[in-house]
Every structure is written in C-alpha cells, then in structure tokens.
Design a protein around this motif. Sequence first.
Motif, PDB file in Angstrom:
ATOM      1  N   ALA A  61      29.618  32.500  47.694  1.00 53.84           N
ATOM      2  CA  ALA A  61      30.324  33.273  48.403  1.00 53.84           C
ATOM      3  C   ALA A  61      31.330  32.714  49.214  1.00 53.84           C
ATOM      4  N   PHE A  62      31.370  31.592  49.463  1.00 52.49           N
ATOM      5  CA  PHE A  62      32.647  30.716  50.175  1.00 52.49           C
ATOM      6  C   PHE A  62      33.714  31.003  49.134  1.00 52.49           C
ATOM      7  N   TYR A  63      33.347  30.437  47.989  1.00 54.16           N
ATOM      8  CA  TYR A  63      34.551  30.535  47.233  1.00 54.16           C
ATOM      9  C   TYR A  63      35.180  31.899  46.790  1.00 54.16           C
ATOM     10  N   ASP A  64      34.237  32.645  46.736  1.00 54.28           N
ATOM     11  CA  ASP A  64      34.618  34.015  46.336  1.00 54.28           C
ATOM     12  C   ASP A  64      35.338  34.726  47.314  1.00 54.28           C
ATOM     13  N   LYS A  65      35.026  34.438  48.517  1.00 57.41           N
ATOM     14  CA  LYS A  65      35.795  35.011  49.722  1.00 57.41           C
ATOM     15  C   LYS A  65      37.199  34.331  49.720  1.00 57.41           C
ATOM     16  N   GLY A  66      37.380  32.971  49.305  1.00 53.67           N
ATOM     17  CA  GLY A  66      38.590  32.597  49.184  1.00 53.67           C
ATOM     18  C   GLY A  66      39.498  32.767  48.202  1.00 53.67           C
ATOM     19  N   ALA A  67      39.017  33.559  47.086  1.00 56.97           N
ATOM     20  CA  ALA A  67      39.521  34.098  46.098  1.00 56.97           C
ATOM     21  C   ALA A  67      40.126  35.394  46.325  1.00 56.97           C
ATOM     22  N   GLU A  68      39.311  36.033  47.333  1.00 56.16           N
ATOM     23  CA  GLU A  68      39.762  37.331  47.696  1.00 56.16           C
ATOM     24  C   GLU A  68      40.958  37.157  48.715  1.00 56.16           C
ATOM     25  N   LEU A  69      40.968  36.133  49.706  1.00 63.83           N
ATOM     26  CA  LEU A  69      41.989  35.993  50.646  1.00 63.83           C
ATOM     27  C   LEU A  69      43.145  35.613  50.150  1.00 63.83           C
ATOM     28  N   GLY A  70      43.168  34.822  49.211  1.00 69.55           N
ATOM     29  CA  GLY A  70      44.448  33.905  48.388  1.00 69.55           C
ATOM     30  C   GLY A  70      45.603  35.191  48.217  1.00 69.55           C
ATOM     31  N   PRO A  71      45.232  36.174  47.271  1.00 66.71           N
ATOM     32  CA  PRO A  71      46.068  37.305  47.071  1.00 66.71           C
ATOM     33  C   PRO A  71      46.561  37.831  48.338  1.00 66.71           C
ATOM     34  N   ALA A  72      45.568  38.137  49.403  1.00 62.70           N
ATOM     35  CA  ALA A  72      45.956  38.875  50.372  1.00 62.70           C
ATOM     36  C   ALA A  72      47.021  38.313  51.231  1.00 62.70           C
ATOM     37  N   PHE A  73      46.911  36.943  51.525  1.00 58.72           N
ATOM     38  CA  PHE A  73      47.867  36.295  52.347  1.00 58.72           C
ATOM     39  C   PHE A  73      49.080  36.118  51.408  1.00 58.72           C
ATOM     40  N   GLY A  74      48.970  36.095  50.272  1.00 56.51           N
ATOM     41  CA  GLY A  74      50.156  35.945  49.529  1.00 56.51           C
ATOM     42  C   GLY A  74      51.134  37.360  49.557  1.00 56.51           C
ATOM     43  N   LEU A 117      47.820  31.545  42.627  1.00 51.20           N
ATOM     44  CA  LEU A 117      47.511  30.199  42.186  1.00 51.20           C
ATOM     45  C   LEU A 117      46.035  29.754  42.814  1.00 51.20           C
ATOM     46  N   LEU A 118      46.054  29.934  44.150  1.00 54.60           N
ATOM     47  CA  LEU A 118      45.014  29.456  44.952  1.00 54.60           C
ATOM     48  C   LEU A 118      43.856  30.141  44.465  1.00 54.60           C
ATOM     49  N   ALA A 119      43.702  31.465  44.137  1.00 59.22           N
ATOM     50  CA  ALA A 119      42.587  32.207  43.834  1.00 59.22           C
ATOM     51  C   ALA A 119      42.157  31.947  42.496  1.00 59.22           C
ATOM     52  N   ASN A 120      43.231  32.076  41.627  1.00 64.17           N
ATOM     53  CA  ASN A 120      42.779  32.000  40.182  1.00 64.17           C
ATOM     54  C   ASN A 120      42.497  30.458  39.503  1.00 64.17           C
ATOM     55  N   ALA A 121      43.205  29.615  40.078  1.00 67.85           N
ATOM     56  CA  ALA A 121      43.208  28.194  39.534  1.00 67.85           C
ATOM     57  C   ALA A 121      42.180  27.223  40.160  1.00 67.85           C
ATOM     58  N   ILE A 122      41.802  27.565  41.546  1.00 67.50           N
ATOM     59  CA  ILE A 122      40.930  26.829  42.577  1.00 67.50           C
ATOM     60  C   ILE A 122      39.639  27.584  42.878  1.00 67.50           C
ATOM     61  N   PHE A 123      39.689  28.614  43.417  1.00 64.88           N
ATOM     62  CA  PHE A 123      38.507  29.242  44.058  1.00 64.88           C
ATOM     63  C   PHE A 123      37.773  29.767  42.992  1.00 64.88           C
ATOM     64  N   LEU A 165      38.698  31.480  56.548  1.00 65.38           N
ATOM     65  CA  LEU A 165      37.280  30.887  56.179  1.00 65.38           C
ATOM     66  C   LEU A 165      36.580  30.469  57.163  1.00 65.38           C
ATOM     67  N   MET A 166      37.313  29.714  57.947  1.00 66.44           N
ATOM     68  CA  MET A 166      36.845  29.223  59.471  1.00 66.44           C
ATOM     69  C   MET A 166      36.161  30.419  60.261  1.00 66.44           C
ATOM     70  N   PHE A 167      36.893  31.374  60.142  1.00 66.27           N
ATOM     71  CA  PHE A 167      36.200  32.552  61.162  1.00 66.27           C
ATOM     72  C   PHE A 167      35.009  33.104  60.362  1.00 66.27           C
ATOM     73  N   SER A 168      35.045  33.019  59.004  1.00 63.04           N
ATOM     74  CA  SER A 168      34.016  33.849  58.422  1.00 63.04           C
ATOM     75  C   SER A 168      32.445  32.929  58.013  1.00 63.04           C
ATOM     76  N   PHE A 169      32.890  31.665  58.011  1.00 59.98           N
ATOM     77  CA  PHE A 169      31.690  30.567  57.623  1.00 59.98           C
ATOM     78  C   PHE A 169      31.606  29.457  58.634  1.00 59.98           C
ATOM     79  N   PRO A 170      30.412  29.005  58.661  1.00 62.26           N
ATOM     80  CA  PRO A 170      30.314  27.937  59.617  1.00 62.26           C
ATOM     81  C   PRO A 170      30.672  26.753  59.122  1.00 62.26           C
TER      82      PRO A 170
END
Length: 285
Positions: free
Chosen positions: A158-171, A208-214, A61-66
């Motif tokens: 878009a910030f939180y949508d991207k976080g929801a995409e990245l959560g399962p990916a890093f899982g 959990l991070l994607a579906n319960a937070i982001f 997310l740091m890489f993707s957003f200011p």
Amino acid sequence: MKRSIDIMSIIGLILAFGMMVFGIVFGEDDAGNPAVKFDTISSFLHLPSIIIVIGGVFACLMFSFPVSQFAKIPKHLGIVFSPKVYNPEIYIAKIVECAKKARANGLLALEEDTNEMTDAFMKNSFQMVVDSVDQEKVKEQMDCWLANLDDRHSADRAFYDKGAELGPAFGMIGTLIGLINMLQKMSDIDTLGPNMAVALVTTFYGSLLANAIFLPISNKLRVRHEEEYLCMSIIAEGVQAIQAGENPKLVQERLIHMLPEYKQKKFNPGDSGSSDDDGGKKGKK
C-alpha cells in the motif's frame, strides 16, 4: 533460506531509464539525418520541478504512513533485487517424507525432523503436531499465520501504491504552477515556449516516479508474496493431512495440484526428498 539475484528486475530498471534517455537524446541534425544530441538532456533537468514532485510525494507519504514504513524501504529493495528462493517442490518432497514416516511410526517420530527444520512456519506447524495439539486448533493457528502474512504484505504494498498515485498528482500540481507563472508573462511571447516546457516537465517527473519506480516495486512485492504464500499454504495443507493420518501418496497428489499448471508438469511424483533448507537432501526433479 537461500537468496538469488533477480536479473530481470535489474535489467528492467536499466532498460526503463535507458530507453527514456535514448528517446530524449536521439533526434535529427539540421540536415535531417539521425543524430544523438546530449544537450537536449538539459531541457529535462529542472530543480524546482524535481523538488515539487519528489519532495511533495514523500511529504505526503510521511503524512500517510508511520516512520516504520520508511525504515522498511531497504528491506523491500532487497526483496525486489535479491529475493529469497521459495521452491514449492522441495517443500512437497519434505512433507511427503514426513507423511511416510508418520504413517509408519506415528506422529512423535517427526520430532527429530522438526528440530532440524529451518523454515520457521514449517517448524512451528510440525511442532504443534508433535505436541499433539488438537487438529482444529492447528488449522486455526496456521490460518491465522497466513492471514497475518497477507495483511502485513498488503500494508507494505500500500505504501508504494500510494506513492504511484501521488506521483502524477504532484506532477500535475507542478504543471499548474508552471502554467500560472507562464500566464503572468503572456506579454513576452519569446518566453512562452520555454515556460511551457518547464511547466510540462513536472508531469514527466511525476509519471516517471509512478511508473518506473513505485508501481514496479509494488508489483514485484506482490509476486514475492505469492511465492511465499503458496509455499506456506502447501505446508499448512500438508501438515493437516499428516495429522489426519492420510495416505502419503494422496497427500503428495493434493499438494502437487496446488502448484501452477506448468510446475505440475515439471514435478516428478516419484521423487521425494527433503529440502536443503530443512536439513535434508533435495529431491530430484
């Protein structure tokens, strides 16, 4: 603008994590009877997995957003749990009141009402009318404000949508790391089960991070945006109708039909008043 505590968001968050913990600790004892086993929680606590998922997600997310997007997180949490209250019926009542005054005394008679308004969009819109700005320019300016609001809020979500995409990916990345480590120790049969559990727990963290937070934050921000956008659209439509000199009754009916159907049924067309946000008394519902 008043704020309220969103009880549903608070209850939903507590229930989401509460049900998860209940599912982890609730099981059966050796005799097959229902039992609560708090020691099972330790199986779901694995520091390397937490670092892989949470650290990896926020690094991307740091890489993707200011950095400004991260600075908005406290503000967004405030919007989720303690939002501003947008009541379209109050805006309609205020606009109808202004329509009646403009119809009877002219557009300049709205100057005092405009100065008392606290809603920035409403005040700026009426100020253009009082200043005799061309109708086409007024419409163009309000459309621009609405478009900017939509773009700004979409960028925030878009910030939180991207976080929801990245959560399962890093899982999944953490799971693959765990499986690779497990396969390197295939000769030790006794370690296969525990190593497999550790490999899968990263997928648990990512989901959990994607579906319960982001995703809930993103969706609730969308709901808040729709509430605000509706009120601003009502203001824009009402201001243009007043500037065109339309009948206050027709203005009221048009604005009421912009509301969701269930709100239309609750609205009493006979009432007209002004918002307590805009320096007047609230119309009765």
